[in-house]
Design a protein around this motif. Structure first.
Motif, PDB file in Angstrom:
ATOM      1  N   ARG A  84       0.825  -1.211   0.000  1.00 51.63           N
ATOM      2  CA  ARG A  84       0.000   0.000   0.000  1.00 51.63           C
ATOM      3  C   ARG A  84       0.857   1.257   0.000  1.00 51.63           C
ATOM      4  NH1 ARG A  84      -4.795   2.461   3.574  1.00 51.63           N
ATOM      5  NH2 ARG A  84      -4.282   4.585   3.028  1.00 51.63           N
ATOM      6  N   GLY A  86      -0.412   5.193  -1.357  1.00 48.97           N
ATOM      7  CA  GLY A  86      -1.433   6.156  -0.947  1.00 48.97           C
ATOM      8  C   GLY A  86      -2.810   5.534  -0.789  1.00 48.97           C
ATOM      9  N   GLY A  87      -2.980   4.270  -1.202  1.00 46.06           N
ATOM     10  CA  GLY A  87      -4.259   3.572  -1.030  1.00 46.06           C
ATOM     11  C   GLY A  87      -5.366   4.077  -1.940  1.00 46.06           C
ATOM     12  N   ASN A  93      -5.944  -3.372  -4.892  1.00 44.49           N
ATOM     13  CA  ASN A  93      -4.863  -4.328  -4.641  1.00 44.49           C
ATOM     14  C   ASN A  93      -3.935  -3.916  -3.507  1.00 44.49           C
ATOM     15  OD1 ASN A  93      -5.405  -6.341  -6.576  1.00 44.49           O
ATOM     16  ND2 ASN A  93      -4.708  -4.954  -8.190  1.00 44.49           N
ATOM     17  N   LEU A 104       3.029   1.386   3.421  1.00 45.11           N
ATOM     18  CA  LEU A 104       4.088   2.392   3.287  1.00 45.11           C
ATOM     19  C   LEU A 104       3.593   3.782   3.650  1.00 45.11           C
ATOM     20  CD1 LEU A 104       5.241   1.049  -0.190  1.00 45.11           C
ATOM     21  CD2 LEU A 104       6.340   0.583   1.996  1.00 45.11           C
ATOM     22  N   PRO A 123       7.480   6.622  -0.270  1.00 41.56           N
ATOM     23  CA  PRO A 123       6.334   6.054  -0.974  1.00 41.56           C
ATOM     24  C   PRO A 123       4.969   6.220  -0.310  1.00 41.56           C
ATOM     25  CG  PRO A 123       7.594   4.315   0.083  1.00 41.56           C
ATOM     26  CD  PRO A 123       8.354   5.576   0.296  1.00 41.56           C
ATOM     27  N   ILE A 145      -4.413  14.648 -10.770  1.00 39.36           N
ATOM     28  CA  ILE A 145      -5.269  15.817 -10.541  1.00 39.36           C
ATOM     29  C   ILE A 145      -6.055  15.762  -9.225  1.00 39.36           C
ATOM     30  CG2 ILE A 145      -5.564  16.239 -13.011  1.00 39.36           C
ATOM     31  CD1 ILE A 145      -8.609  15.088 -11.820  1.00 39.36           C
ATOM     32  N   THR A 149      -4.128  11.457  -3.847  1.00 38.62           N
ATOM     33  CA  THR A 149      -3.554  10.256  -4.491  1.00 38.62           C
ATOM     34  C   THR A 149      -2.119  10.049  -4.016  1.00 38.62           C
ATOM     35  OG1 THR A 149      -4.868  10.822  -6.433  1.00 38.62           O
ATOM     36  CG2 THR A 149      -3.124   9.218  -6.776  1.00 38.62           C
ATOM     37  N   ALA A 152       3.397   7.025  -5.052  1.00 40.53           N
ATOM     38  CA  ALA A 152       4.035   5.742  -5.395  1.00 40.53           C
ATOM     39  C   ALA A 152       3.280   4.984  -6.480  1.00 40.53           C
ATOM     40  CB  ALA A 152       4.165   4.884  -4.141  1.00 40.53           C
ATOM     41  N   LEU A 154       0.875   6.001  -8.396  1.00 38.43           N
ATOM     42  CA  LEU A 154       0.731   6.835  -9.593  1.00 38.43           C
ATOM     43  C   LEU A 154       1.987   6.733 -10.452  1.00 38.43           C
ATOM     44  CD1 LEU A 154      -0.965  10.047 -10.279  1.00 38.43           C
ATOM     45  CD2 LEU A 154       1.495  10.290 -10.295  1.00 38.43           C
ATOM     46  N   VAL A 210       9.258  -3.486  -4.014  1.00 38.71           N
ATOM     47  CA  VAL A 210       8.649  -2.392  -3.249  1.00 38.71           C
ATOM     48  C   VAL A 210       9.562  -1.169  -3.350  1.00 38.71           C
ATOM     49  CG1 VAL A 210       7.746  -1.659  -1.021  1.00 38.71           C
ATOM     50  CG2 VAL A 210       7.715  -4.103  -1.640  1.00 38.71           C
ATOM     51  N   ALA A 211       9.061  -0.118  -3.968  1.00 37.31           N
ATOM     52  CA  ALA A 211       9.860   1.113  -4.096  1.00 37.31           C
ATOM     53  C   ALA A 211       9.832   1.843  -2.759  1.00 37.31           C
ATOM     54  CB  ALA A 211       9.287   1.994  -5.201  1.00 37.31           C
ATOM     55  N   TYR A 428      -4.803   2.435 -19.428  1.00 39.42           N
ATOM     56  CA  TYR A 428      -3.858   2.904 -18.396  1.00 39.42           C
ATOM     57  C   TYR A 428      -3.985   1.966 -17.200  1.00 39.42           C
ATOM     58  CZ  TYR A 428      -1.867   6.195 -14.961  1.00 39.42           C
ATOM     59  OH  TYR A 428      -1.126   6.786 -13.978  1.00 39.42           O
ATOM     60  N   PHE A 431      -5.969   2.812 -14.070  1.00 36.46           N
ATOM     61  CA  PHE A 431      -7.415   3.052 -14.109  1.00 36.46           C
ATOM     62  C   PHE A 431      -8.205   1.748 -14.200  1.00 36.46           C
ATOM     63  CE2 PHE A 431      -7.264   7.664 -16.068  1.00 36.46           C
ATOM     64  CZ  PHE A 431      -6.771   8.144 -14.864  1.00 36.46           C
ATOM     65  N   LEU A 466      -0.302  -9.046  -6.187  1.00 40.10           N
ATOM     66  CA  LEU A 466      -1.533  -8.258  -6.028  1.00 40.10           C
ATOM     67  C   LEU A 466      -1.337  -6.899  -6.696  1.00 40.10           C
ATOM     68  CD1 LEU A 466      -3.037  -9.028  -2.529  1.00 40.10           C
ATOM     69  CD2 LEU A 466      -3.899  -9.609  -4.782  1.00 40.10           C
TER      70      LEU A 466
HETATM   71  C1  LIG Z   1      -9.782  10.051  -7.450  1.00 38.51           C
HETATM   72  C2  LIG Z   1      -8.608   9.579  -8.239  1.00 38.51           C
HETATM   73  C3  LIG Z   1      -8.035  10.408  -9.182  1.00 38.51           C
HETATM   74  C4  LIG Z   1      -6.952   9.968  -9.936  1.00 38.51           C
HETATM   75  N1  LIG Z   1      -6.384  10.806 -10.852  1.00 38.51           N
HETATM   76  C5  LIG Z   1      -5.296  10.394 -11.538  1.00 38.51           C
HETATM   77  C6  LIG Z   1      -4.622  11.268 -12.434  1.00 38.51           C
HETATM   78  O1  LIG Z   1      -5.014  12.407 -12.613  1.00 38.51           O
HETATM   79  N2  LIG Z   1      -3.543  10.812 -13.085  1.00 38.51           N
HETATM   80  C7  LIG Z   1      -3.055   9.554 -12.902  1.00 38.51           C
HETATM   81  O2  LIG Z   1      -2.049   9.203 -13.519  1.00 38.51           O
HETATM   82  N3  LIG Z   1      -3.680   8.696 -12.062  1.00 38.51           N
HETATM   83  C8  LIG Z   1      -4.765   9.085 -11.381  1.00 38.51           C
HETATM   84  N4  LIG Z   1      -5.394   8.234 -10.524  1.00 38.51           N
HETATM   85  C9  LIG Z   1      -4.970   6.838 -10.486  1.00 38.51           C
HETATM   86  C10 LIG Z   1      -3.794   6.648  -9.558  1.00 38.51           C
HETATM   87  O3  LIG Z   1      -2.618   6.900 -10.291  1.00 38.51           O
HETATM   88  C11 LIG Z   1      -3.779   5.208  -9.060  1.00 38.51           C
HETATM   89  O4  LIG Z   1      -4.922   4.992  -8.308  1.00 38.51           O
HETATM   90  C12 LIG Z   1      -2.526   4.896  -8.260  1.00 38.51           C
HETATM   91  O5  LIG Z   1      -2.371   3.505  -8.184  1.00 38.51           O
HETATM   92  C13 LIG Z   1      -2.601   5.476  -6.878  1.00 38.51           C
HETATM   93  O6  LIG Z   1      -1.428   5.261  -6.170  1.00 38.51           O
HETATM   94  P1  LIG Z   1      -1.502   5.006  -4.592  1.00 38.51           P
HETATM   95  O7  LIG Z   1      -0.104   4.870  -4.105  1.00 38.51           O
HETATM   96  O8  LIG Z   1      -2.378   6.006  -3.962  1.00 38.51           O
HETATM   97  O9  LIG Z   1      -2.279   3.636  -4.612  1.00 38.51           O
HETATM   98  P2  LIG Z   1      -2.231   2.272  -3.830  1.00 38.51           P
HETATM   99  O10 LIG Z   1      -3.620   1.750  -3.937  1.00 38.51           O
HETATM  100  O11 LIG Z   1      -1.618   2.399  -2.494  1.00 38.51           O
HETATM  101  O12 LIG Z   1      -1.261   1.438  -4.731  1.00 38.51           O
HETATM  102  C14 LIG Z   1      -1.655   0.936  -5.973  1.00 38.51           C
HETATM  103  C15 LIG Z   1      -0.804  -0.260  -6.301  1.00 38.51           C
HETATM  104  O13 LIG Z   1       0.509   0.194  -6.599  1.00 38.51           O
HETATM  105  C16 LIG Z   1       1.458  -0.705  -6.048  1.00 38.51           C
HETATM  106  N5  LIG Z   1       2.290   0.071  -5.135  1.00 38.51           N
HETATM  107  C17 LIG Z   1       1.961   1.176  -4.443  1.00 38.51           C
HETATM  108  N6  LIG Z   1       3.042   1.656  -3.824  1.00 38.51           N
HETATM  109  C18 LIG Z   1       4.067   0.841  -4.133  1.00 38.51           C
HETATM  110  C19 LIG Z   1       5.445   0.841  -3.848  1.00 38.51           C
HETATM  111  N7  LIG Z   1       6.010   1.804  -3.121  1.00 38.51           N
HETATM  112  N8  LIG Z   1       6.200  -0.146  -4.346  1.00 38.51           N
HETATM  113  C20 LIG Z   1       5.668  -1.113  -5.113  1.00 38.51           C
HETATM  114  N9  LIG Z   1       4.373  -1.159  -5.432  1.00 38.51           N
HETATM  115  C21 LIG Z   1       3.582  -0.179  -4.956  1.00 38.51           C
HETATM  116  C22 LIG Z   1       0.699  -1.836  -5.421  1.00 38.51           C
HETATM  117  O14 LIG Z   1       0.582  -2.876  -6.364  1.00 38.51           O
HETATM  118  C23 LIG Z   1      -0.650  -1.254  -5.165  1.00 38.51           C
HETATM  119  O15 LIG Z   1      -1.682  -2.202  -5.218  1.00 38.51           O
HETATM  120  C24 LIG Z   1      -6.452   8.656  -9.735  1.00 38.51           C
HETATM  121  C25 LIG Z   1      -7.036   7.830  -8.783  1.00 38.51           C
HETATM  122  C26 LIG Z   1      -8.101   8.279  -8.037  1.00 38.51           C
HETATM  123  C27 LIG Z   1      -8.750   7.365  -7.055  1.00 38.51           C
END
Ligand SMILES: Cc1cc2nc3c(=O)[nH]c(=O)nc-3n(C[C@H](O)[C@H](O)[C@H](O)COP(=O)(O)OP(=O)(O)OC[C@H]3O[C@@H](n4cnc5c(N)ncnc54)[C@H](O)[C@@H]3O)c2cc1C
Length: 474
Positions: A84, A86-87, A93, A104, A123, A145, A149, A152, A154, A210-211, A428, A431, A466
């Motif tokens: 995890r 930013g979740g 996943n 993280l 991360p 945007i 979010t 990591a 992203l 894991v980054a 993408y 998404f 996952l």
């Molecule tokens: C409301 C909303 C708006 C969004 N807008 C955009 C946008 O404008 N542009 C865009 O590009 N994307 C956008 N997204 C998508 C976003 O990029 C993904 O949801 C992204 O996975 C979020 O990263 P997170 O770390 O919060 O997610 P998490 O759910 O924590 O992680 C997603 C997945 O990434 C992997 N992961 C996370 N951190 C690590 C790590 N450090 N090392 C290894 N694996 C890791 C895991 O497999 C995990 O399941 C948006 C999402 C939401 C919900």
């Protein structure tokens, strides 16, 4: 001695004694949480309320050393692992049922080097946190945007937003990353070191390790720039979308215009009689000198007669959080997404028709404009392959009442199917909802085969599964 049951990577379950688990506690900088202990619910709760999973244990990491301990525990015992950041990911996943959650989110440091225009980011950092640190020095890198979010997830999937037409994807601005691989080693990945891993993590998601730290290139941005919304009544949506398509094709890299089709939220600058009615919104960001924005925006402003034009010069960091109130955590969400090279007449007809049957007041169709610098990179330069996508449509369905679930998901799937003939077939990776395992090949495109062979090198047993999973293929 009691036991804790985990889902095994080999299928079935594996039991670990609580002694084995609690022996980890003094070795961690962070904490180990078992079910219902302090921090457990916080770690397992993510943006999309559709995901309600209960890991058997959570390691809330405070540094790379905690990540290494957690990865070794999982690897040595064959435990299902979720990672995890930013979740925020729609698929959920980031959390596993009865596995080990590597959380993280406590790792929140951002260090900006204004002289060299770089940033070191941990991360668990959110876009808001990164932007605030970098904007203090008038710097930024392209991010998404919605400011809550995680950087990591992203980044690992590609990453795009208001600055991508000018500076490319987030991965195009990644200089290096520290990665804990499946064997529990900490390695650096950059153009000079482990360059194959560096290639793979720039679009291959969480498949390769894991980054624990990211290093980004920064660019001078703002801190004030021209941005905001132009809101139109929906009656002339078809004509406006055709006009938009032309404006987008001729836009300079500094100008990015996204389209949002939805029912009007009760925003203070919209007349009360519009609230709840279908609207078309042009969301605009001009990344160049605000003095030049008027000219660049003139063709967009010449379209139709808007209800509101609230474009002005404002801090970039404020614009980065402008959509946050519409995208708060805790609602039920389901998404469907397509990439398009162009917006055909037939596609626009279908979109307009769909808006008249939006299933809830919070559902929306987002059309992100890409192209510009994001397209001027070879499709195999990094694992992110979709350089041909000039537009990314994301059908966001969103509801609060479980009784709206079926209709919302059905509407999203029907719109997805109706617009498929115009799509590139790519998607993408960030998404994709949970049920799109059939789109993995489309997500990685022409880079899938190389990713599968690098997966065999860096994670042959598929410990990190996952995610939008790449099956190891030697
Ligand atoms: C409301 C909303 C708006 C969004 N807008 C955009 C946008 O404008 N542009 C865009 O590009 N994307 C956008 N997204 C998508 C976003 O990029 C993904 O949801 C992204 O996975 C979020 O990263 P997170 O770390 O919060 O997610 P998490 O759910 O924590 O992680 C997603 C997945 O990434 C992997 N992961 C996370 N951190 C690590 C790590 N450090 N090392 C290894 N694996 C890791 C895991 O497999 C995990 O399941 C948006 C999402 C939401 C919900």
């Amino acid at each position: 001695m009691t036991e804790v049951q985990f889902t095994s990577l080999k299928g079935g379950t594996v039991a670990l004694s609580t002694d084995t688990l609690t022996a980890l506690r003094p070795q961690l900088r962070g904490t180990l949480c078992l079910k219902d202990e302090a921090g457990y619910d916080e770690a397992r709760t993510i943006w999309n309320a559709m995901i309600d999973r209960r890991p058997s244990a959570v390691v809330r990491c405070h540094g790379a050393s905690d990540v290494i301990q957690a990865v070794r525990l999982a690897r040595d015992n064959g435990l299902l692992v979720a990672v995890r950041g930013g979740g925020h990911n729609i698929a959920g996943n980031a959390v596993c049922e009865r596995g080990l959650l590597i959380d993280l989110s406590p790792m929140r440091s951002v260090r900006v080097d204004p002289k060299n225009r770089t940033a070191r980011v941990e991360p668990g950092v959110t876009l808001a946190e990164f932007d605030k640190e970098a904007q203090t020095f008038g710097l930024a890198t392209p991010l998404g945007i919605n400011s809550t979010t995680g950087v990591a997830g992203l980044t690992l999937g590609g990453g795009f937003g208001w600055l991508s037409r000018k500076f490319g994807f987030t991965v195009d601005n990644l200089i290096s990353a520290d990665v804990v691989t499946a064997d529990g080693a900490l390695v650096q990945a950059s153009a000079a070191e482990n360059s194959d891993l560096f290639w793979a993590i720039r679009g291959g998601g969480g498949n390769f390790g894991v980054a624990t730290s990211f290093e980004f290139k920064l660019h001078p941005v703002g801190p004030d720039l021209t941005s905001g919304l132009i809101v139109h009544p929906f009656a002339r949506a078809r004509e406006l979308l055709a006009g938009y398509s032309k404006v987008a094709a001729a836009a300079p890299d500094d100008l990015t215009v996204w389209v949002v089709l939805r029912k009007a939220p009760p925003l203070p600058f919209l007349p009360a009689e519009v609230h709840g009615k279908e609207i078309l919104v042009f969301a605009v960001c001009y990344a160049g000198d605000p003095g030049e924005a008027e000219n660049a925006l003139a063709p967009l402003r010449a379209l139709g007669e808007p209800i509101a034009d609230v474009i002005g010069v404002q801090p970039y960091a404020a614009w980065q959080s402008a959509f946050d109130p519409l995208l708060t955590p805790g609602a039920f969400n389901y998404w469907k997404s397509h990439n398009f090279t162009a917006l055909s007449d037939g596609l626009l007809d279908t979109l307009v028709e769909a808006v008249w049957t939006l299933p809830t007041g919070e559902c929306e169709i987002f059309i992100a404009q890409l192209g510009g610098a994001s397209s001027r990179v070879a499709a195999d330069a990094s694992a992110y392959p979709h350089r041909d996508a000039n537009f990314v449509m994301n059908v966001h369905t969103r509801w609060r009442d479980r009784s709206d679930e079926k209709a919302s998901i059905k509407w999203a799937r029907e719109l997805f199917a109706a617009t498929a003939p115009d799509a590139t077939g790519g998607v993408y990776v960030n998404f994709m909802p949970e049920d799109e395992t059939d789109r993995i090949a489309g997500a990685y495109g022409g880079n899938h085969v190389r990713l599968a062979s690098l997966k065999a090198k860096y994670d042959p047993d598929n410990l990190f599964r996952l995610n939008q999973n790449v099956t190891p293929q030697a």
